[in-house]
Design a protein around this motif. Structure first.
Motif, short mmCIF file in Angstrom:
data_model
loop_
_atom_site.label_atom_id
_atom_site.label_comp_id
_atom_site.label_asym_id
_atom_site.label_seq_id
_atom_site.Cartn_x
_atom_site.Cartn_y
_atom_site.Cartn_z
N LEU A 170 -2.71 21.52 2.95
CA LEU A 170 -1.40 21.30 2.32
C LEU A 170 -0.86 22.57 1.68
O LEU A 170 -1.62 23.42 1.21
N ASP A 171 0.47 22.67 1.65
CA ASP A 171 1.10 23.73 0.87
C ASP A 171 0.76 23.50 -0.60
O ASP A 171 0.65 22.35 -1.04
N PRO A 172 0.59 24.58 -1.36
CA PRO A 172 0.13 24.44 -2.75
C PRO A 172 0.96 23.45 -3.58
O PRO A 172 0.40 22.68 -4.36
N GLU A 173 2.27 23.42 -3.36
CA GLU A 173 3.08 22.56 -4.23
C GLU A 173 2.94 21.08 -3.86
O GLU A 173 3.44 20.21 -4.56
N LEU A 174 2.26 20.78 -2.73
CA LEU A 174 2.12 19.38 -2.31
C LEU A 174 0.74 18.81 -2.65
O LEU A 174 0.49 17.63 -2.47
N VAL A 175 -0.14 19.68 -3.15
CA VAL A 175 -1.51 19.25 -3.42
C VAL A 175 -1.54 18.19 -4.52
O VAL A 175 -2.23 17.17 -4.42
N GLY A 176 -0.71 18.40 -5.55
CA GLY A 176 -0.73 17.53 -6.73
C GLY A 176 -0.49 16.08 -6.42
O GLY A 176 -1.19 15.20 -6.90
N GLU A 177 0.50 15.80 -5.56
CA GLU A 177 0.86 14.41 -5.28
C GLU A 177 -0.29 13.65 -4.62
O GLU A 177 -0.49 12.47 -4.87
N VAL A 178 -1.06 14.36 -3.78
CA VAL A 178 -2.20 13.71 -3.12
C VAL A 178 -3.33 13.48 -4.12
O VAL A 178 -3.92 12.41 -4.18
N LEU A 179 -3.59 14.50 -4.93
CA LEU A 179 -4.65 14.35 -5.94
C LEU A 179 -4.32 13.23 -6.92
O LEU A 179 -5.21 12.49 -7.35
N ASP A 180 -3.02 13.09 -7.25
CA ASP A 180 -2.63 12.02 -8.18
C ASP A 180 -2.99 10.65 -7.62
O ASP A 180 -3.50 9.77 -8.34
N VAL A 181 -2.71 10.46 -6.32
CA VAL A 181 -3.05 9.18 -5.69
C VAL A 181 -4.55 8.96 -5.74
O VAL A 181 -5.03 7.87 -6.06
N MET A 182 -5.31 10.03 -5.49
CA MET A 182 -6.76 9.90 -5.51
C MET A 182 -7.29 9.61 -6.92
O MET A 182 -8.25 8.86 -7.09
N LYS A 183 -6.60 10.19 -7.91
CA LYS A 183 -7.02 9.94 -9.29
C LYS A 183 -6.87 8.46 -9.65
O LYS A 183 -7.76 7.86 -10.24
N THR A 184 -5.71 7.88 -9.29
CA THR A 184 -5.51 6.46 -9.60
C THR A 184 -6.53 5.61 -8.87
O THR A 184 -7.06 4.64 -9.43
N LEU A 185 -6.81 5.99 -7.64
CA LEU A 185 -7.80 5.26 -6.85
C LEU A 185 -9.16 5.28 -7.56
O LEU A 185 -9.83 4.27 -7.69
N ALA A 186 -9.52 6.46 -8.07
CA ALA A 186 -10.80 6.61 -8.77
C ALA A 186 -10.79 5.77 -10.04
O ALA A 186 -11.77 5.10 -10.36
N LEU A 215 0.82 -1.21 0.00
CA LEU A 215 0.00 0.00 0.00
C LEU A 215 0.86 1.26 0.00
O LEU A 215 0.57 2.22 -0.71
N LEU A 216 1.92 1.24 0.79
CA LEU A 216 2.81 2.41 0.82
C LEU A 216 3.46 2.59 -0.55
O LEU A 216 3.65 3.71 -1.02
N ASP A 217 3.79 1.46 -1.18
CA ASP A 217 4.35 1.53 -2.52
C ASP A 217 3.34 2.14 -3.48
O ASP A 217 3.66 2.95 -4.35
N ARG A 218 2.10 1.75 -3.28
CA ARG A 218 1.02 2.23 -4.14
C ARG A 218 0.85 3.75 -4.05
O ARG A 218 0.50 4.40 -5.03
N VAL A 219 1.07 4.32 -2.88
CA VAL A 219 0.98 5.77 -2.75
C VAL A 219 2.35 6.42 -2.93
O VAL A 219 2.52 7.61 -2.62
N GLY A 220 3.32 5.63 -3.39
CA GLY A 220 4.63 6.18 -3.72
C GLY A 220 5.52 6.48 -2.53
O GLY A 220 6.40 7.33 -2.59
N LEU A 221 5.32 5.76 -1.43
CA LEU A 221 6.09 6.06 -0.22
C LEU A 221 6.79 4.83 0.35
O LEU A 221 7.03 4.75 1.56
N ALA A 222 7.14 3.89 -0.54
CA ALA A 222 7.78 2.67 -0.05
C ALA A 222 9.05 2.99 0.72
O ALA A 222 9.39 2.32 1.70
N ASP A 223 9.74 4.06 0.31
CA ASP A 223 11.02 4.38 0.97
C ASP A 223 10.84 5.18 2.25
O ASP A 223 11.81 5.55 2.90
#
Lengths: 287, 313
Positions: A214-230, A167-175
């Protein structure tokens, strides 16, 4: 509010996204009333003391549907979301998820309150992501994700760990698995929070303004995860101010004001040709 | 500031005449004189009998007294903390009976002085000569029905269980539980409600949320005052000399002084012993507090430590 540039995957189609096998868990449970809509709200009312926050919400969310809820602050969007998993008790009306009444059981035409244990059981099929992340600060990212599977679903530790790592890998946070929330950026924390909610394999995901803190520059990464989920077919209700996201991902857009739904329909229609004057007014302020 | 590429030279550091503090020097002079007088008294007044103090302060009965004092401190704190958690959780319960009982408990045990409580418990033997465990009111019910019924499971002699040391330990522990309950309640309430909400949204039951999510985070707030309580408890064990708990440190030192008609030197010895013991605890507390005040810092080290100390198994 400037729109973010879209990422590469803009088509809302649903091809075989094989890299996300775990998305299967997001599929609805066929055992429950599978012809019922995922969420059905009928004339839902909610007051805090004398303030009426919800004044009759009627709504249906189909399986696999992504619904975005917009509206000015204080319009009751977040309260409605919190009613869906019984973090708030409704005062009148009916609210069911997956054909099951939330918080009550109907017997011989009478409503009986569910016990705390039964309510906890209902919440397991509903994932929730909060505006302020609410990660457990005394646990690492991995432990945050593992906690519920381990203690609620009682999955063996090694299995829970493998699933959490996926799951962490799926949201891009495996590391970042062994990092504590305080060592992660807001965007990373919110992605861990999404992974944590997904770990319970919910049939429905609720997002309460997931990018507002979130700070504006961090919004995209969260929305991207939500997009894939959708895209993977998860049923989602998203309270958001991100109109760009709503336009791109939502099947239905709902506009709420003063505890009522004033308009709902496909996002392009609502956003380009709003009929209700309040929605027009709202859009003129946020666009 | 680091880049000096605008061609300007860095200005010279400021050299200024520092402000004078004559008041400080006067205070130092006064305190030096007072301190010298005090030391002079300690050294020249025969009543202190330093040789006598050091001859007697390490007697085997005194050392046993130190042991008893430490055991009582650990025991009373262990019971106090455990019971304190239970009472704090009861107090925060949505059940009005539970929270009412918890309130009543803290009210009673904070209102009665520890020394009164300790002596009271020491005299509990007058209530019953035997303490029995059995079915409640079985005797009365049997009388009422006119049958001979024995609901007693087992029975013990009051003088056997109400040894002064147990009575004293119980008094200290129950009183401590009331204070710990308030501390732990404050700790629990300091945890962001969003934490319980997030845990509840994951389908965790309330006891699970409390045990896994809220209490570990409350630890950060609870640990420092618990250190204070432990130090206070070490000192309060001296109260038990009044029960009397005869193998306790203060009782022993006092007894030696009274037996040999030299009470004052042994009271000084008691001061020194408690000073030494609490100092050791204070060092421990210093490190604990430093650890836990760093809890919210952005360093992995502090986090890891927090986790080790806050983890339940």
């Amino acid at each position: 509010m400037p729109d973010r540039p879209d990422d590469a995957a803009t088509s809302p189609g649903r091809p075989g996204m094989t890299e996300f096998e775990l998305a299967e868990s997001g599929e609805p449970d066929p055992s429950a009333g599978s012809d019922a809509p995922m969420v059905r709200a009928e004339d839902v009312h909610k007051s805090f003391g004398r303030t009426e926050v919800l004044r009759g919400i009627d709504l249906e969310v189909e399986r696999g549907e992504v619904m975005c809820v917009i509206g000015p602050s204080g319009s009751g969007k977040s309260t409605f979301l919190r009613c869906i998993n019984h973090l708030e008790k409704i005062n009148a009306g009916r609210l069911s998820v997956d054909g099951q009444l939330i918080g009550y059981r109907e017997k011989n035409g009478k409503l009986h309150e569910l016990s705390e244990r039964e309510i906890a059981a209902q919440r397991r099929q509903i994932g929730m992501v909060f505006q302020r992340f609410n990660l457990f600060p005394h646990k690492t990212a991995l432990e945050n994700v593992m906690e519920a599977p381990l203690k609620v679903r009682r999955i063996p530790r090694d299995k829970a760990r493998v699933a959490a790592e996926l799951l962490l890998d799926r949201v891009g946070l495996a590391d970042r698995a062994s990092h504590y929330p305080s060592q992660l950026s807001g965007g990373q924390q919110q992605r861990v929070a999404i992974a944590r909610a997904l770990a319970m394999e919910p049939a429905l995901m609720l997002f309460d303004e997931p990018t507002s803190a979130l700070d504006p520059e961090l919004v995209g990464e969260v929305l991207d995860v939500m997009k894939t989920l959708a895209r993977d077919g998860m049923t989602m209700i998203v309270v958001t101010h991100e109109l760009g996201f709503a336009r791109e991902v939502a099947d239905t857009l709902v506009f709420m004001d003063e505890g009522r739904i004033l308009e709902q329909g496909p996002p392009p229609t609502l956003l380009t040709t709003p009929t209700h004057p309040r929605l027009r007014d709202f859009l003129s302020k946020v666009l | 500031m680091k880049t000096q590429d605008d061609g300007r030279a860095r200005p010279e550091p400021i050299k200024a005449v520092p402000v004078r503090h004559p008041g400080r020097w006067i205070a130092v002079a006064v305190l030096t004189v007072l301190g010298a007088q005090f030391i002079h008294m300690l050294l020249t007044n025969d009543q202190f009998m330093w040789g006598y103090i050091f001859d007697n302060a390490f007697n085997p009965p005194v050392l046993e007294g130190v042991q008893t004092t430490l055991k009582l401190t650990v025991g009373a704190m262990a019971i106090g903390i455990t019971l304190g958690v239970v009472i704090a959780v009861m107090r925060l319960s949505s059940n009005p009976i539970l929270s009412g009982v918890a309130w009543l408990y803290t009210w009673f045990f904070r209102a009665v002085p520890r020394i009164v409580l300790a002596v009271l418990f020491g005299n509990m033997g007058v209530l019953y000569s035997h303490y029995t465990v059995g079915f409640p009111f079985s005797g009365q019910i049997a009388d009422l029905l006119g049958v001979d019924l024995n609901g007693t499971l087992f029975s013990v002699d009051a003088n056997k269980i109400l040894l002064p040391i147990f009575a004293g330990l119980l008094a200290l522990a129950l009183s401590e539980a009331a204070y710990m309950a308030e501390i732990i309640r404050a700790g629990i309430q300091s945890v962001d409600p969003g934490q319980s909400e997030a845990a509840a949204a994951l389908g965790m039951s309330r006891p699970l949320v409390m045990r896994r999510i809220v209490l570990p985070q409350a630890m950060r707030v609870v640990i420092p005052p618990t250190g204070n309580e432990t130090i206070a408890m070490l000192k309060d064990t001296a109260i038990l000399a009044a029960v009397p708990v005869t193998n306790e440190l203060f009782f022993q030192l006092d007894a030696i002084g009274n037996r040999e008609f030299r009470p004052f030197p042994m009271l000084v010895a008691a001061c020194l012993w408690y000073l030494a013991l609490t100092s050791v605890l204070m060092v421990g507390q210093y490190f604990l507090e430093r650890r836990f005040s760093r809890g919210h810092a952005r360093t992995g080290q502090a986090r890891t430590r927090l986790r080790i100390l806050g983890k339940d198994h």
